[in-house]
Scaffold this motif. Structure first.
Motif, PDB file in Angstrom:
ATOM      1  N   PRO A  87      -5.283   1.746 -11.207  1.00 15.25           N
ATOM      2  CA  PRO A  87      -5.434   0.311 -10.919  1.00 15.25           C
ATOM      3  C   PRO A  87      -5.440  -0.516 -12.200  1.00 15.25           C
ATOM      4  O   PRO A  87      -6.028  -0.114 -13.205  1.00 15.25           O
ATOM      5  CB  PRO A  87      -6.784   0.228 -10.207  1.00 15.25           C
ATOM      6  N   GLY A 114       1.358  -0.662   0.548  1.00 11.94           N
ATOM      7  CA  GLY A 114       1.548   0.140  -0.681  1.00 11.94           C
ATOM      8  C   GLY A 114       0.216   0.263  -1.399  1.00 11.94           C
ATOM      9  O   GLY A 114       0.004  -0.307  -2.458  1.00 11.94           O
ATOM     10  N   THR A 115      -0.694   1.063  -0.822  1.00 13.74           N
ATOM     11  CA  THR A 115      -2.107   0.944  -1.211  1.00 13.74           C
ATOM     12  C   THR A 115      -2.521   1.821  -2.389  1.00 13.74           C
ATOM     13  O   THR A 115      -3.521   1.547  -3.048  1.00 13.74           O
ATOM     14  CB  THR A 115      -2.992   1.196   0.017  1.00 13.74           C
ATOM     15  N   GLY A 116      -1.786   2.896  -2.675  1.00 15.07           N
ATOM     16  CA  GLY A 116      -2.144   3.757  -3.824  1.00 15.07           C
ATOM     17  C   GLY A 116      -3.560   4.309  -3.694  1.00 15.07           C
ATOM     18  O   GLY A 116      -3.897   4.962  -2.698  1.00 15.07           O
ATOM     19  N   CYS A 119      -7.402   0.645  -3.926  1.00 16.19           N
ATOM     20  CA  CYS A 119      -8.263  -0.288  -4.671  1.00 16.19           C
ATOM     21  C   CYS A 119      -8.276  -1.693  -4.043  1.00 16.19           C
ATOM     22  O   CYS A 119      -9.318  -2.357  -4.030  1.00 16.19           O
ATOM     23  CB  CYS A 119      -7.871  -0.347  -6.140  1.00 16.19           C
ATOM     24  N   ILE A 120      -7.135  -2.143  -3.495  1.00 22.60           N
ATOM     25  CA  ILE A 120      -7.102  -3.502  -2.935  1.00 22.60           C
ATOM     26  C   ILE A 120      -7.888  -3.574  -1.608  1.00 22.60           C
ATOM     27  O   ILE A 120      -8.816  -4.384  -1.487  1.00 22.60           O
ATOM     28  CB  ILE A 120      -5.641  -4.002  -2.768  1.00 22.60           C
ATOM     29  N   ILE A 136      -1.302   0.619   4.271  1.00 19.92           N
ATOM     30  CA  ILE A 136      -0.266   1.639   4.432  1.00 19.92           C
ATOM     31  C   ILE A 136       0.203   2.143   3.068  1.00 19.92           C
ATOM     32  O   ILE A 136       0.089   1.458   2.056  1.00 19.92           O
ATOM     33  CB  ILE A 136       0.970   1.113   5.208  1.00 19.92           C
ATOM     34  N   VAL A 138       3.563   5.061   1.783  1.00 15.34           N
ATOM     35  CA  VAL A 138       4.537   6.066   2.214  1.00 15.34           C
ATOM     36  C   VAL A 138       4.105   7.457   1.745  1.00 15.34           C
ATOM     37  O   VAL A 138       4.497   8.464   2.307  1.00 15.34           O
ATOM     38  CB  VAL A 138       5.950   5.712   1.673  1.00 15.34           C
ATOM     39  N   LYS A 162       3.146   4.936   6.393  1.00 14.46           N
ATOM     40  CA  LYS A 162       4.335   4.238   6.870  1.00 14.46           C
ATOM     41  C   LYS A 162       5.219   3.868   5.690  1.00 14.46           C
ATOM     42  O   LYS A 162       4.740   3.661   4.580  1.00 14.46           O
ATOM     43  CB  LYS A 162       3.944   2.968   7.623  1.00 14.46           C
ATOM     44  N   LEU A 164       7.559   1.204   4.064  1.00 13.73           N
ATOM     45  CA  LEU A 164       7.810  -0.245   4.060  1.00 13.73           C
ATOM     46  C   LEU A 164       9.306  -0.549   4.083  1.00 13.73           C
ATOM     47  O   LEU A 164       9.719  -1.639   4.481  1.00 13.73           O
ATOM     48  CB  LEU A 164       7.147  -0.832   2.814  1.00 13.73           C
ATOM     49  N   LEU A 165      10.099   0.404   3.664  1.00 13.51           N
ATOM     50  CA  LEU A 165      11.546   0.155   3.639  1.00 13.51           C
ATOM     51  C   LEU A 165      12.176   0.379   5.015  1.00 13.51           C
ATOM     52  O   LEU A 165      13.342   0.057   5.225  1.00 13.51           O
ATOM     53  CB  LEU A 165      12.230   1.032   2.586  1.00 13.51           C
ATOM     54  N   ASN A 180       0.907  -5.092  -3.769  1.00 12.18           N
ATOM     55  CA  ASN A 180       1.348  -4.901  -5.151  1.00 12.18           C
ATOM     56  C   ASN A 180       2.413  -3.807  -5.079  1.00 12.18           C
ATOM     57  O   ASN A 180       2.126  -2.638  -5.291  1.00 12.18           O
ATOM     58  CB  ASN A 180       0.166  -4.478  -6.030  1.00 12.18           C
ATOM     59  N   PRO A 181       3.631  -4.189  -4.722  1.00 11.85           N
ATOM     60  CA  PRO A 181       4.648  -3.160  -4.447  1.00 11.85           C
ATOM     61  C   PRO A 181       5.317  -2.675  -5.733  1.00 11.85           C
ATOM     62  O   PRO A 181       5.101  -3.252  -6.802  1.00 11.85           O
ATOM     63  CB  PRO A 181       5.655  -3.939  -3.589  1.00 11.85           C
ATOM     64  N   PHE A 215      11.359  -4.770  -1.985  1.00  6.98           N
ATOM     65  CA  PHE A 215      10.056  -4.672  -1.319  1.00  6.98           C
ATOM     66  C   PHE A 215       9.575  -6.043  -0.835  1.00  6.98           C
ATOM     67  O   PHE A 215       8.936  -6.149   0.205  1.00  6.98           O
ATOM     68  CB  PHE A 215       9.022  -4.005  -2.236  1.00  6.98           C
TER      69      PHE A 215
HETATM   70  C1  SAM Z   1       2.540  -0.577  -7.691  1.00  5.54           C
HETATM   71  S1  SAM Z   1       1.785   0.673  -6.679  1.00  5.54           S
HETATM   72  C2  SAM Z   1       0.337  -0.217  -6.142  1.00  5.54           C
HETATM   73  C3  SAM Z   1      -0.813   0.660  -5.793  1.00  5.54           C
HETATM   74  C4  SAM Z   1      -2.120  -0.120  -5.540  1.00  5.54           C
HETATM   75  N1  SAM Z   1      -1.964  -1.066  -4.465  1.00  5.54           N
HETATM   76  C5  SAM Z   1      -2.562  -0.837  -6.797  1.00  5.54           C
HETATM   77  O1  SAM Z   1      -2.455  -2.068  -6.852  1.00  5.54           O
HETATM   78  O2  SAM Z   1      -3.012  -0.170  -7.744  1.00  5.54           O
HETATM   79  C6  SAM Z   1       2.848   0.674  -5.262  1.00  5.54           C
HETATM   80  C7  SAM Z   1       2.454   1.598  -4.125  1.00  5.54           C
HETATM   81  O3  SAM Z   1       3.486   1.507  -3.120  1.00  5.54           O
HETATM   82  C8  SAM Z   1       3.720   2.799  -2.576  1.00  5.54           C
HETATM   83  N2  SAM Z   1       5.086   2.825  -2.058  1.00  5.54           N
HETATM   84  C9  SAM Z   1       6.236   3.066  -2.739  1.00  5.54           C
HETATM   85  N3  SAM Z   1       7.292   3.021  -1.900  1.00  5.54           N
HETATM   86  C10 SAM Z   1       6.788   2.733  -0.667  1.00  5.54           C
HETATM   87  C11 SAM Z   1       7.375   2.554   0.609  1.00  5.54           C
HETATM   88  N4  SAM Z   1       8.697   2.671   0.778  1.00  5.54           N
HETATM   89  N5  SAM Z   1       6.571   2.282   1.666  1.00  5.54           N
HETATM   90  C12 SAM Z   1       5.221   2.169   1.488  1.00  5.54           C
HETATM   91  N6  SAM Z   1       4.608   2.322   0.311  1.00  5.54           N
HETATM   92  C13 SAM Z   1       5.382   2.600  -0.758  1.00  5.54           C
HETATM   93  C14 SAM Z   1       3.478   3.770  -3.714  1.00  5.54           C
HETATM   94  O4  SAM Z   1       3.165   5.058  -3.243  1.00  5.54           O
HETATM   95  C15 SAM Z   1       2.332   3.078  -4.463  1.00  5.54           C
HETATM   96  O5  SAM Z   1       1.093   3.564  -4.021  1.00  5.54           O
END
Ligand code: SAM
Length: 275
Positions: A87, A114-116, A119-120, A136, A138, A162, A164-165, A180-181, A215
């Motif tokens: 984060p 795109g939660t990683g 943290c959000i 969500i 992926v 899920k 997102l694409l 935060n994609p 995204f």
């Molecule tokens: C820039 S990181 C942000 C992570 C977290 N939200 C943060 O702010 O630290 C982008 C996140 O999007 C996820 N991601 C990438 N491609 C994705 C997709 N096609 N669908 C959903 N999530 C995706 C990644 O796995 C990653 O966790």
């Protein structure tokens, strides 16, 4: 060995990779997050063999947070591993904007795309204690990390694996859509630190040079179906593409604002009033 000796070893080993200020910061994080120690030069340090091994990994560019498996975000400690983005402080600024937009007791429905590490959504759930929060990603590995963090930090988040694409179907509307994609173009790799390039998940970071806003297109499409009438979308954006990202959102929203971070770069976007 004393802590002063250990600090000197950090300088000797890491000076080709990091500035002195960066080494100071890494050293303090390492001491505190791995051994729960504060720096006191004459204090004896008994874990020399372990520290030597960790220094080899740090010298290879491994981020200190991957060694301690911990990262602070908005005053909470998150578990991180190689499948999750560490984060960033800019993302704390995005949280701050959302925090200032609603009363704490508001019964918001929130989704993070795109939660990683989670943290959000976890932080928002701690701020807006009556909110229903979903998220969500992926990546199943990232979702495991996010679930561990939600449990450790005693929050209830509804996690979904899920993509997102692909078409994202939820039969629910959200007051807040936050994301935060991935947004870094391959052409920006040249200016990035080795430890990010080699050790942080590329899935979390990169997009194709010729499709950098993909995204954001998907986030807008999701908002068109799943944002409440008074809802707001909050995103972190690529600082080199603020106008392009704003124009894209303006095709779908009446109000779009790009916001600077503390370093003076346009890094966040907020949009309301879907057309
Ligand atoms: C820039 S990181 C942000 C992570 C977290 N939200 C943060 O702010 O630290 C982008 C996140 O999007 C996820 N991601 C990438 N491609 C994705 C997709 N096609 N669908 C959903 N999530 C995706 C990644 O796995 C990653 O966790």
């Amino acid at each position: 060995m004393t802590l002063a000796d250990l600090k000197q070893n950090f300088y000797n080993e890491l000076q080709t990779l990091y500035s002195q200020d960066e080494i100071d910061a890494i050293f303090l994080i390492y001491l505190e997050d791995k051994f729960d120690l504060r720096y006191s030069p004459t204090q004896n340090f008994e874990f020399e063999a372990e520290a030597n091994e960790d220094l080899i990994a740090l010298k290879a560019g491994k981020p200190v947070q991957h060694i301690t498996q911990k990262a602070f975000f908005y005053d909470n400690l998150f578990y991180v591993n190689e499948y999750t983005l560490i984060p960033r402080p800019e993302t704390e600024e995005l949280i701050e904007i959302i925090r200032n937009d609603f009363p704490k007791e508001e019964k918001l429905s929130i989704i993070d795309l795109g939660t990683g590490t989670g943290c959000i959504p976890i932080t928002l759930s701690k701020i807006f204690t009556s909110a229903k929060v979903s998220a969500i990603d992926v990546s199943p590995e990232a979702l495991k990390v996010a679930q561990i963090n939600a449990k450790n930090l005693t929050t209830t988040i509804h996690f979904y694996q899920k993509d997102l694409l692909e078409e994202l179907i939820f039969d629910e509307k959200f007051d807040v859509i936050v994301s935060n994609p991935p947004y870094i173009r391959n052409l920006e790799k040249a200016e990035m630190h080795q430890n990010v390039l080699e050790f942080e998940p590329h899935l979390a970071l990169f997009v194709e040079d010729d499709n950098a806003l993909i995204f954001y297109e998907r986030i807008i499409a999701f908002a068109q179906n799943n944002l409440t009438n008074n809802g707001t979308v909050y995103c972190e954006i690529n600082q080199y593409l603020p106008e392009e990202t704003k124009l894209l959102f303006e095709k779908a929203f009446r109000k779009v604002e790009i916001i600077k971070d503390l370093s003076g770069n346009y890094r966040m976007l907020k949009s309301t009033e879907i057309k």
